[in-house]
Motif scaffolding. Structure first.
Motif, short mmCIF file in Angstrom:
data_model
loop_
_atom_site.label_atom_id
_atom_site.label_comp_id
_atom_site.label_asym_id
_atom_site.label_seq_id
_atom_site.Cartn_x
_atom_site.Cartn_y
_atom_site.Cartn_z
N THR A 59 27.22 -59.65 28.89
CA THR A 59 27.47 -60.68 29.91
C THR A 59 28.96 -60.99 29.96
O THR A 59 29.70 -60.75 28.99
N GLN A 60 29.40 -61.54 31.06
CA GLN A 60 30.80 -61.91 31.18
C GLN A 60 31.16 -62.99 30.17
O GLN A 60 32.29 -63.01 29.64
N ALA B 165 19.18 -53.20 24.91
CA ALA B 165 19.96 -53.38 26.13
C ALA B 165 21.44 -53.31 25.79
O ALA B 165 21.89 -53.87 24.79
N HIS B 166 22.21 -52.62 26.62
CA HIS B 166 23.62 -52.43 26.33
C HIS B 166 24.53 -53.29 27.20
O HIS B 166 25.73 -53.32 26.97
N GLU B 167 23.99 -53.96 28.18
CA GLU B 167 24.84 -54.69 29.11
C GLU B 167 25.35 -55.99 28.49
O GLU B 167 24.59 -56.79 27.94
N LEU C 73 31.44 -50.37 26.26
CA LEU C 73 30.75 -51.35 27.09
C LEU C 73 31.69 -52.36 27.70
O LEU C 73 31.45 -52.87 28.80
#
Length: 543
Positions: free
Chosen positions: A6-7, A2-4, A40
């Motif tokens: 988190t803030q 997964a490349h997302e 990203l």
């Protein structure tokens, strides 16, 4: 993977760079987290230009498209070009540099039996030259004729070529001169043609003169670090003009462009051979990119405070630094320090996750900040950092299951107590044939390589099993993969199974032999009590 991000992760990384600027360790910095060429997350802190401790007129906060000197990160481009020429048969890494740059024959030698200085020596920082960072950083505009005259006058040496590690900019300038002579064009044009243009690195250039007005408006001003207080310590540094020393540190680039370069290099550690495109292969073979990212020369590293061991393993590849960290694993990188600038690109071998930092003050702490950023990502999103787990080869898993089945069922009575006499596999097989022994009469022969019964008798293996089970408080029936507390895959052909009992644990280490149709060459069984007061068997291989 997964490349997302988190803030929370992004904020943690941003805080690291913000803090460095707030503490006046950097004038300004653009940073980015990337994977597969995609940025990203990115950010910036500080100012593109300071005057008297304040942002100068027209200054801006550095960002992903801000253009900065990347200094010695340039070395990876020079190294890649040398390897591409090697792959095309235009040179060999073990050729003497003097074959292509005659002036190099006058460099001199440390002893009468010193070997000729080769391209490989320069690539791996083992030429024996004196470290030249401060001096070399100021020689960018030296012409090729001036450089040839400089080396023809001889150089100070600290070791014979091929002995030890000593960081040398001069060595990479020599590689640039080799590119000039082999290709008939400047190393700048050759690097641009082979890599910068095909990868679409539109903001990556060797000089201000190459830039458009828009690009010049995005350039970060460099700063030296003076003895002033706070932000007043940062003083503007002027730009040099391109010359021979550009082969070691001449490039300007952006976070976005460097992400394309790191993705090109990193993909060989992430994807299998089938996952690399023909266009990518045409620039530089996957094999050569892997070669760049292997340790060819160990670098000395400080011993830990307690005097036992080192915090990391560190070495130099070809234009890249290769390290192994206890928590991050294999890490590939290169930094850049130049009058007015400090930069760093770093990625994880197993995942390709990359952090890039381009700062506009001399020797800014881009390295510790970027490594802290990777640790922050690991803390908040470990799945982005952890390399894919190794898998056992199907033949190894099958052999492990069969070995465990044998250990569950075999009785001590009737097992051979004598070792098979020494001899090669062919000798052992011939003796079996003479004795009429076959896999039909002894099915274990299909599982065990010929050395197994030469090293440990089957009766002894059963006794080791029984002792280990007793120490751990386990039963034979517990020796199944389903009941294993852990299965550590050391390679596709080696694994350690751990079985935990009330009073201890049993470790079973299996290693296959190197043949294509492999069999088990080692099956070590060890018992270990919880209080470490009792143990049986040998330590597992690789533990």
């Amino acid at each position: 993977m997964a490349h997302e991000l988190t803030q929370e992760t992004i904020d943690a990384v941003a805080a690291i760079f913000d803090k460095a600027v707030a503490e006046h360790r950097m004038a300004g910095v653009a940073w980015g987290i990337a994977s597969g060429g995609e940025v990203l997350a990115s950010g910036g802190a500080g100012s593109s230009a300071l005057a008297g401790g304040e942002s100068a007129e027209g200054a801006f906060t550095p960002r992903v498209d801000s253009i900065s000197r990347i200094a010695s990160m340039t070395k990876s481009f020079t190294a890649a070009t040398i390897l591409a020429l090697r792959d095309e048969g235009k040179l060999r890494l073990d050729d003497p540099i003097a074959t292509y740059v005659p002036a190099a024959a006058q460099i001199g030698s440390l002893s009468e039996d010193s070997p000729a200085l080769t391209l490989r020596h320069a690539l791996t920082m083992s030429a024996g030259f004196v470290t030249d960072n401060p001096w070399g950083d100021r020689q960018e505009s030296m012409s090729t004729d001036e450089f040839d005259e400089y080396i023809a006058g001889g150089l100070s040496l600290i070791a014979e070529p091929g002995c030890g590690f000593e960081y040398s900019n001069t060595g990479f300038v020599l590689l640039g001169r080799v590119i000039d002579e082999v290709t008939g064009v400047s190393f700048r044009d050759e690097i641009r043609r082979r890599f910068i243009d095909p990868l679409g690195m539109k903001d990556t250039v060797f000089s201000l003169a190459e830039m458009t007005d828009d690009q010049r408006s995005r350039v970060l001003t460099g700063h030296r670090v003076g003895d002033g207080e706070g932000a007043k310590r940062f003083e503007e540094v002027d730009f040099d003009t391109p010359g021979a020393f550009g082969a070691m540190a001449g490039l300007f680039s952006t976070v976005a462009d460097v992400a394309k370069w790191t993705a090109f290099l990193a993909e060989v550690g992430v994807h299998g051979a089938d996952g690399i495109s023909d266009d990518s292969r045409a620039m530089l073979s996957p094999a050569s990119r892997r070669e760049m990212q292997e340790i060819h020369r160990i670098q000395e590293w400080p011993v830990l405070e307690d005097g036992n061991g080192f915090g990391r393993v560190r070495g130099y590849g070809y234009g890249l630094v290769v390290e192994k960290f206890p928590k991050l694993g294999d890490v590939i990188s290169h930094s850049g320090g130049y009058p007015g600038y400090g930069s760093y690109m770093v990625w994880l071998r197993g995942t390709g996750l990359t952090v890039i930092a381009l700062a506009n003050s001399k020797y800014a702490p881009a390295i510790p900040c970027s490594l802290d950023a990777l640790e922050a990502i690991r803390t908040h999103q470990a799945e982005l950092v952890d390399a894919p787990k190794r898998e056992l080869a199907p033949t190894t898993r099958d052999a492990l299951e069969k070995a465990l089945a044998w250990l569950r069922k075999v009785e001590l009575e009737g097992q051979p107590t004598a070792l098979v006499p020494s001899g090669s596999a062919r000798t052992v097989l011939a003796n079996r044939a003479e004795q009429g022994v076959s896999e039909e009469s002894d099915p274990l022969l299909a599982l065990f390589a010929t050395n197994m019964d030469q090293d440990v008798s089957r009766a002894e293996r059963v006794r080791l099993r029984d002792a280990a089970l007793r120490i751990a408080g386990l039963d034979r029936a517990d020796l199944t993969l389903e009941k294993a507390a852990s299965l550590k895959v050391l390679s596709p052909f080696q694994a350690v199974c751990t079985f935990e009992g009330e009073s201890g644990k049993v470790l079973i280490d299996l290693l296959m032999d190197p043949r294509k149709n492999s069999q088990i060459q080692a099956l070590n069984i060890k018992g270990e009590s919880k209080d470490k007061g009792e143990a049986s068997g040998a330590a597992p291989i690789g533990i």
